[in-house]
Motif scaffolding. Structure first.
Motif, PDB file in Angstrom:
ATOM      1  N   GLN A  44       0.826  -1.209   0.000  1.00  0.00           N
ATOM      2  CA  GLN A  44       0.000   0.000   0.000  1.00  0.00           C
ATOM      3  C   GLN A  44       0.860   1.258   0.000  1.00  0.00           C
ATOM      4  O   GLN A  44       0.352   2.361  -0.213  1.00  0.00           O
ATOM      5  N   TRP A  85      -3.923   3.714  -0.162  1.00  0.00           N
ATOM      6  CA  TRP A  85      -4.413   2.617   0.661  1.00  0.00           C
ATOM      7  C   TRP A  85      -5.407   1.741  -0.087  1.00  0.00           C
ATOM      8  O   TRP A  85      -6.070   2.179  -1.017  1.00  0.00           O
ATOM      9  N   ASN A  86      -5.517   0.526   0.388  1.00  0.00           N
ATOM     10  CA  ASN A  86      -6.374  -0.443  -0.274  1.00  0.00           C
ATOM     11  C   ASN A  86      -7.847  -0.098  -0.215  1.00  0.00           C
ATOM     12  O   ASN A  86      -8.638  -0.632  -0.979  1.00  0.00           O
ATOM     13  N   VAL A  87      -8.196   0.777   0.714  1.00  0.00           N
ATOM     14  CA  VAL A  87      -9.620   1.010   0.905  1.00  0.00           C
ATOM     15  C   VAL A  87     -10.256   1.607  -0.342  1.00  0.00           C
ATOM     16  O   VAL A  87     -11.433   1.388  -0.611  1.00  0.00           O
ATOM     17  N   TRP A  88      -9.478   2.342  -1.154  1.00  0.00           N
ATOM     18  CA  TRP A  88     -10.080   2.960  -2.349  1.00  0.00           C
ATOM     19  C   TRP A  88     -10.380   1.922  -3.420  1.00  0.00           C
ATOM     20  O   TRP A  88     -11.537   1.776  -3.796  1.00  0.00           O
ATOM     21  N   GLN A 120     -10.411  -1.229  -3.076  1.00  0.00           N
ATOM     22  CA  GLN A 120     -11.095  -2.369  -2.490  1.00  0.00           C
ATOM     23  C   GLN A 120     -12.249  -1.928  -1.602  1.00  0.00           C
ATOM     24  O   GLN A 120     -12.503  -2.533  -0.569  1.00  0.00           O
ATOM     25  N   PHE A 121     -12.964  -0.882  -2.016  1.00  0.00           N
ATOM     26  CA  PHE A 121     -13.981  -0.377  -1.111  1.00  0.00           C
ATOM     27  C   PHE A 121     -15.041  -1.433  -0.809  1.00  0.00           C
ATOM     28  O   PHE A 121     -15.472  -1.615   0.319  1.00  0.00           O
ATOM     29  N   PHE A 160     -13.754  -3.824   1.621  1.00  0.00           N
ATOM     30  CA  PHE A 160     -13.747  -3.269   2.973  1.00  0.00           C
ATOM     31  C   PHE A 160     -15.139  -3.304   3.577  1.00  0.00           C
ATOM     32  O   PHE A 160     -15.326  -3.712   4.723  1.00  0.00           O
ATOM     33  N   CYS A 212      -8.511  -4.674  10.009  1.00  0.00           N
ATOM     34  CA  CYS A 212      -9.101  -3.658   9.156  1.00  0.00           C
ATOM     35  C   CYS A 212      -8.066  -2.605   8.793  1.00  0.00           C
ATOM     36  O   CYS A 212      -7.934  -2.222   7.631  1.00  0.00           O
ATOM     37  N   SER A 213      -7.339  -2.138   9.795  1.00  0.00           N
ATOM     38  CA  SER A 213      -6.349  -1.095   9.514  1.00  0.00           C
ATOM     39  C   SER A 213      -5.243  -1.639   8.627  1.00  0.00           C
ATOM     40  O   SER A 213      -4.759  -0.943   7.734  1.00  0.00           O
ATOM     41  N   PHE A 215      -6.829  -2.680   4.878  1.00  0.00           N
ATOM     42  CA  PHE A 215      -7.463  -1.659   4.041  1.00  0.00           C
ATOM     43  C   PHE A 215      -6.974  -0.249   4.314  1.00  0.00           C
ATOM     44  O   PHE A 215      -7.151   0.627   3.489  1.00  0.00           O
ATOM     45  N   PHE A 216      -6.405  -0.009   5.463  1.00  0.00           N
ATOM     46  CA  PHE A 216      -6.043   1.370   5.788  1.00  0.00           C
ATOM     47  C   PHE A 216      -4.553   1.545   6.014  1.00  0.00           C
ATOM     48  O   PHE A 216      -4.124   2.377   6.799  1.00  0.00           O
TER      49      PHE A 216
END
Lengths: 410, 398
Positions: free
Chosen positions: A195, A206-209, A211-212, A215, A271-272, A275-276
């Motif tokens: 990431q 970050w992966n959250v975008w 991989q929303f 997440f 989670c962090s 994805f974060f």
């Protein structure tokens, strides 16, 4: 003695780390209950604990003492071995899972040894698999407790939770596959490093975008895995009295309690990390001044605690709170004065902040949402989360394939 | 004693004894549930765990003394209980209550309706897992209880409504207190609605749950919001107005879905209607005027008169030792309590103590519908259904 230490350095370090982590996790657990009660209380326009110590800060201690000294009856007709085993299993597995989490990128060099933050080796190449394996076993604690209690409410609670945890386990695992594909590794450290592929992107990397969806599925499934509101059916107080732990009291109950809170922490960690960006800072790597952010936050928070403390109504509070505030401020000051230490705490600081945010979300949900019904829960897991996470996997793999085909990206 | 047939032969069911000590049976209701997995096959409510003998005790009290017993019947609606009892005694005596007292009665009973619905909403929400709503509701109920304390000196067991009128003149500052409440409350109701009405989980838990057809509801003689949620616009305040309700302008919210969600919406709408009624009552109540009927021998005389008039002193002595004796006869009066049709039957044999007092309590009668509501549903729905028929166990087992 010295030679023994040198010969078994790895062992000794690991043992020390285990004791330390156990202590930290249990303390954090205790204060998590305080935090939860306080936050929920303020959401519900009341004060929460505020009698035991300033701001109720000693409440967790009082609770712990209470748990230890409560009478611990074993109901007649229980399956003794399983009845005693269940809380042990639940707690042991919850603590094991947290041992697999790396808390910082760089080892700290002490006494001539590289010491990593976290118990498992940071390069554990099956990191996430091992974690899921351990958390998946957690269902045994709950199911066995429900079964061994030889009582109807716990039985129903145990059944509910086994069905729930197994169903959501699938969605949980599937939702992570996207992240794994992007990182190309099961290794938690590698997943984080992937990431930071573009150090200048900071939070955008970050992966959250990308991989929303993942997440979204992961977080919901994770809340269900930990039996928290709105998925707290196994222990739905208004339906099943206390669910699977109805027949448990005293420290056996506390063990379930600690297990639940520990898995909350584990899930927030995951989670962090997934994805974060784990220990990555949300700012671009070139913004060096942001490295002073942790110290700034600590100092400001410490000053606020002092300011709040000197006006506190009890004498005890007026002594303790400013002292606490001074300690926090001093810690912040140490970080500013020692650049090496400051660099070192960047990773843990960001990871812990993210964990804290997720824990807050947990509490927030508890203060807001009603509870699902059993059939709705199942429908939600199987008909929405699982298909969504599978779609996520398919889309992610196609995108990765396309990238490799047309842009030749790795 | 209730017995339940345990599972025999091929039927693989489990009998779950829900209550009498259970977090969400709203008191000490015991339900025997026969479960197939989580599905309720059969449900048998078992009553009587809170039997207090209030009706029987009334027979040993004079007419005025029995008022304090009615407070404790439906403990979320003490003023309503006072009212129905006093209306019955007044009918027996043929007393005419001054208008001012009637309006104050209406205002107090409507405040009580809101507070009862608040407790209902809070407990129902916490049953379904929405914990915060409970505390919000109790925060507003506290304001109502403060108003009651101001008027009566008591928060819950008010005994404020007396035969022939009211116990006390409203105190200084009562109008402002009620005004403050009226000003605050609408936004607070909006707040609950924000949390629940559009909430997907809430809708999922309540919509389509606990259906009862209007025919069944009437056949089981259900009343109150539960009946109105089935589409039957029946309310005693409209059907048989008492205490000058015919002079008030308010709507009767009804819905046709007849599920838990409809009952929730009805009660929230009723809170708003009650606010309307309170507002009108506030305008109607004059600052000066009698609060007791003019009936020496039944209404205790004023303190000052006792010191100057021989007759007043005699009446006072007679009322508080022997009581008054209505003519022999029977009366039955109904009002609309927050839970439905609350009736009071009094039989008099001409002595100072009632021969028989009976209350037609809506909780008890609505509770009959519970097996019909929950059989074939899940355990979680049992909780939702117990919640939405809004029972008070004190009233079920008078």
């Amino acid at each position: 003695m010295n030679s023994f230490l040198n010969a078994n350095a790895e062992l000794v370090i690991t043992l020390v780390k285990i004791v330390l982590l156990l202590f930290i996790v249990l303390t954090v657990n205790a204060y998590l209950t305080w935090f939860e009660r306080k936050v929920v209380a303020h959401m519900q326009s009341r004060w929460g604990p505020h009698r035991v110590g300033p701001h109720g800060l000693l409440q967790p201690l009082a609770d712990g003492v209470k748990f230890l000294f409560k009478e611990d009856p074993t109901p007649a007709g229980v399956d003794k071995l399983v009845y005693y085993l269940a809380p042990l299993l639940a707690l042991a597995l919850a603590l094991t899972s947290i041992a697999l989490i790396p808390f910082g990128p760089e080892p700290i060099r002490l006494f001539g040894h590289d010491i990593y933050l976290g118990i498992a080796p940071p390069d554990l190449n099956i990191g996430i698999l091992a974690l899921f394996a351990v958390t998946a076993l957690g269902v045994y604690g709950v199911a066995l407790a429900g079964w061994a209690s030889n009582s109807k409410y716990p039985l129903l609670g145990g059944l509910r939770s086994s069905a729930q945890m197994i169903s959501y386990e699938l969605a949980l695992t599937m939702s992570v596959v996207g992240v794994l594909l992007m990182a190309g590794s099961f290794n938690l450290k590698k997943i984080i490093e992937a990431q930071a592929h573009h150090p200048e992107w900071g939070i955008l990397g970050w992966n959250v975008w990308p991989q929303f969806l993942g997440f979204f599925c992961f977080f919901i499934a994770a809340v269900a895995e930990t039996n928290r509101v709105p998925f707290d059916l196994p222990e739905a107080e208004s339906e099943l009295v206390a669910g699977f732990h109805t027949e448990y009291s005293s420290f056996k109950f506390a063990m379930f309690f600690i297990a639940e809170y520990t898995s909350m922490i584990t899930v927030s960690c995951l989670c962090s990390i997934l994805f974060f960006g784990g220990w990555l800072s949300p700012f671009p790597a070139s913004w060096l001044f942001t490295h002073y952010l942790p110290s700034a936050i600590l100092i400001l928070f410490g000053l606020w605690v002092i300011w709040d403390g000197i006006r506190y109504e009890t004498t005890f509070g007026r002594i303790i709170l400013p002292g606490l505030g001074a300690a926090i401020t001093a810690l912040g000051a140490v970080f500013v004065l020692l650049p090496n230490v400051n660099e070192f705490i960047q990773g843990p600081f960001w990871l812990l902040s993210k964990i804290f945010v997720f824990l807050f979300v947990y509490v927030w949900m508890r203060g807001t949402l009603p509870r699902f019904r059993y059939d709705q829960l199942m429908a939600f897991g199987w008909k929405l989360l699982l298909p969504l996470s599978i779609v996520n996997v398919i889309v992610t793999s196609f995108v990765i394939l396309a990238k490799m085909q047309w842009w030749g990206a790795k | 004693m209730t017995t339940v047939e345990t599972a025999v032969g091929t039927a693989k069911t489990m009998v779950l004894n829900m209550g009498p000590q259970h977090p969400s049976t709203h008191g000490v209701l015991r339900i025997l549930l026969e479960l197939d997995g989580e599905t309720v096959v059969k449900a048998i409510p078992d009553l009587g765990y809170l039997h207090t003998g209030i009706e029987k005790s009334c027979e040993d009290k004079t007419y005025s003394q029995a008022i304090t017993l009615t407070d404790r019947m439906d403990y979320l609606n003490p003023l309503g209980n006072n009212l129905v009892y006093c209306l019955a005694v007044e009918k027996l005596l043929g007393l005419e209550v001054p208008k001012r007292a009637q309006y104050i009665r209406v205002m107090m009973v409507e405040l009580q309706r809101i507070s009862s619905h608040l407790v209902w909403l809070g407990t129902h929400a916490i049953d379904l897992g929405a914990m915060s709503v409970f505390l919000y509701c109790f925060r507003e109920r506290e304001e109502i209880l403060k108003i009651f304390e101001l008027f009566t000196g008591q928060r819950m067991m008010t005994s404020y409504i007396r035969i022939g009128g009211l116990a006390l003149d409203p105190p200084v500052g009562w109008r402002q207190a009620v005004e403050r409440f009226l000003k605050m409350m609408p936004s607070r109701v909006d707040e609950y609605e924000t949390l629940l009405t559009e909430n997907r989980i809430w809708i999922g838990r309540t919509k389509g749950v606990g259906y009862i057809s209007p025919e069944d509801a009437i056949a089981l003689s259900m009343s109150g919001p539960t009946l109105r949620a089935a589409g039957v616009a029946y309310d005693n305040r409209k059907a048989f107005p008492y205490s000058s309700y015919e002079e008030f302008d308010f709507d009767l919210p009804t819905r046709t879905e007849s599920d838990c969600y409809a009952r929730y919406l009805i009660r929230v709408a009723e809170m708003r209607e009650s606010l309307k009624i309170i507002r009108q009552a506030l305008d109607k109540i004059s600052n000066e005027g009698p609060i007791k009927a003019d009936a020496p021998g039944i209404i205790p005389p004023q303190r000052e008169k006792m010191k100057t008039e021989m007759e007043a002193l005699i009446y006072h002595f007679k009322i508080f030792t022997e009581g008054f004796s209505p003519t022999p006869g029977e009366v039955f009066v109904t009002i609309e309590s927050p839970r439905g049709e609350l009736g009071c039957f009094i039989a008099s044999d001409g002595s100072p103590k009632p021969l028989r007092v009976h209350f037609r309590s809506p909780s008890y009668i609505n509770l009959q519908a519970l097996p019909k509501l929950i059989e074939g549903q899940l355990i979680s729905d049992v909780i939702a259904c117990i919640g939405t028929i809004d029972i008070v166990l004190g009233e079920v087992d008078r």
